[in-house]
Design an enzyme around this catalytic site. Structure first.
Site, PDB file in Angstrom:
ATOM      1  N   ASP A   2      -0.837   9.882  -0.117  1.00 30.35           N
ATOM      2  CA  ASP A   2      -1.518  10.555  -1.223  1.00 30.35           C
ATOM      3  C   ASP A   2      -2.654  11.443  -0.753  1.00 30.35           C
ATOM      4  O   ASP A   2      -3.467  11.023   0.072  1.00 30.35           O
ATOM      5  CB  ASP A   2      -2.114   9.519  -2.178  1.00 30.35           C
ATOM      6  CG  ASP A   2      -1.137   9.147  -3.250  1.00 30.35           C
ATOM      7  OD1 ASP A   2      -0.654  10.060  -3.929  1.00 30.35           O
ATOM      8  OD2 ASP A   2      -0.847   7.948  -3.370  1.00 30.35           O
ATOM      9  N   GLY A   3      -2.688  12.607  -1.327  1.00 34.08           N
ATOM     10  CA  GLY A   3      -3.802  13.509  -1.064  1.00 34.08           C
ATOM     11  C   GLY A   3      -3.392  14.738  -0.263  1.00 34.08           C
ATOM     12  O   GLY A   3      -4.222  15.620  -0.028  1.00 34.08           O
ATOM     13  N   GLY A   5      -1.549  17.282  -1.179  1.00 29.96           N
ATOM     14  CA  GLY A   5      -1.673  18.483  -2.007  1.00 29.96           C
ATOM     15  C   GLY A   5      -3.130  18.882  -2.171  1.00 29.96           C
ATOM     16  O   GLY A   5      -3.492  20.063  -2.005  1.00 29.96           O
ATOM     17  N   ASN A  50       8.975  11.565  -7.978  1.00 26.92           N
ATOM     18  CA  ASN A  50       8.568  12.857  -7.404  1.00 26.92           C
ATOM     19  C   ASN A  50       9.595  13.975  -7.645  1.00 26.92           C
ATOM     20  O   ASN A  50       9.263  15.159  -7.520  1.00 26.92           O
ATOM     21  CB  ASN A  50       8.287  12.744  -5.903  1.00 26.92           C
ATOM     22  CG  ASN A  50       6.976  12.046  -5.563  1.00 26.92           C
ATOM     23  OD1 ASN A  50       6.829  11.401  -4.533  1.00 26.92           O
ATOM     24  ND2 ASN A  50       5.991  12.159  -6.436  1.00 26.92           N
ATOM     25  N   GLU A 185      -2.603  -7.633   0.419  1.00 24.47           N
ATOM     26  CA  GLU A 185      -3.986  -7.203   0.232  1.00 24.47           C
ATOM     27  C   GLU A 185      -3.972  -5.688   0.019  1.00 24.47           C
ATOM     28  O   GLU A 185      -3.171  -4.986   0.646  1.00 24.47           O
ATOM     29  CB  GLU A 185      -4.816  -7.530   1.481  1.00 24.47           C
ATOM     30  CG  GLU A 185      -4.921  -9.004   1.778  1.00 24.47           C
ATOM     31  CD  GLU A 185      -5.801  -9.742   0.788  1.00 24.47           C
ATOM     32  OE1 GLU A 185      -6.796  -9.158   0.315  1.00 24.47           O
ATOM     33  OE2 GLU A 185      -5.477 -10.899   0.459  1.00 24.47           O
TER      34      GLU A 185
END
Ligand code: FPP
Length: 232
Positions: A2-3, A5, A50, A185
């Site tokens: 993620d991130g 873009g 997506n 976790e």
């Protein structure tokens, strides 16, 4: 991952450049985690949802994935990495499916890190597919337990994840390893995937090492303080 873009947009680049840079981060991540004894790494590269992105972004991601499989498989093989695709193959197209299955076969006997590439992956779709296959196999309902069910998932070859790192500041599960993450976790970071460097990864491992995992039970020290209280 993620991130990607947002990383590109921050640099004034098209989103697709972020995906290109994101792929370049993978080898560095493996090089940091390998020496720390991590044996399984699963990258959430493309979700079943997506496909709903603009067509030019989807096409760009498919091109980058094809290019990465073609150009990086040999280097990963030389580093003893086992590559396993986790997800549906039907929608990938014949050439990409063949390339992915070639990368899997080439690296199948490698004994270093297993790199699970979750591509066209969704946790709910995976669970439904497992149910279908169990029914098709005519499995006796009374013999279905958690171990058997796990063996019908795309991740049958992998243990459940100890730690899930979510980059890009998101606080959702987003359909990732829904069954397998029952006791994982979580670590959330605002860092965008292309910026996730070795220093932060090592900090994440330290944080994880200090977590106390109870699996629904009690920590040994909680149990002993209770028994002390009852003795007192
Ligand atoms: C998430 O960032 C990333 C993706 C949806 C695509 C990542 C996939 C690839 C780069 C293809 C190649 C993969 C491998 C494993 C070789 P985002 O677009 O959601 O970023 P944002 O949160 O900033 O919008």
């Amino acid at each position: 991952m993620d991130g990607n873009g947002r990383w590109a947009q921050k640099q004034g680049l098209p989103r697709i450049s972020g995906h290109e840079v994101g792929v370049q981060r993978i080898q560095g991540v493996l090089e940091t985690l390998g020496p720390k004894g991590v044996k399984f790494v699963t990258l959430y590269a493309f979700s079943t949802e997506n496909w709903g992105r603009p067509q030019d972004e989807v096409d760009g991601i498919m091109d980058i994935f094809s290019e990465a499989v073609a150009s990086q498989t040999q280097a990963l093989h030389e580093k003893n990495v086992r590559i396993v695709h986790v997800g549906k193959t039907e929608n990938l197209g014949t050439d990409l499916s063949k390339a992915v299955s070639g990368a899997q076969s080439l690296t199948a006997n490698n004994t270093g890190i297993t790199l699970n590439v979750a591509f066209d992956y969704g946790g709910r779709a995976e669970i439904l597919e497992a149910v279908r296959r169990i029914i098709r196999d005519g499995v006796d309902p009374d013999s279905i337990d958690e171990d058997l069910f796990s063996r019908y998932l795309f991740t049958a070859h992998s243990p459940d994840p100890d730690l899930i790192i979510r980059t890009g500041g998101e606080l959702r599960i987003s359909n990732f390893l829904l069954w397998q993450s029952a006791y994982s976790e979580y670590y959330h970071t605002p860092t965008l995937w292309p910026d996730l460097d070795s220093e932060e990864l090592l900090q994440v491992l330290d944080t994880f090492a200090n977590r106390r995992r109870r699996y629904g039970g009690l920590n040994p020290e909680d149990e002993s303080s209770d028994s002390q209280t009852s003795q007192e």
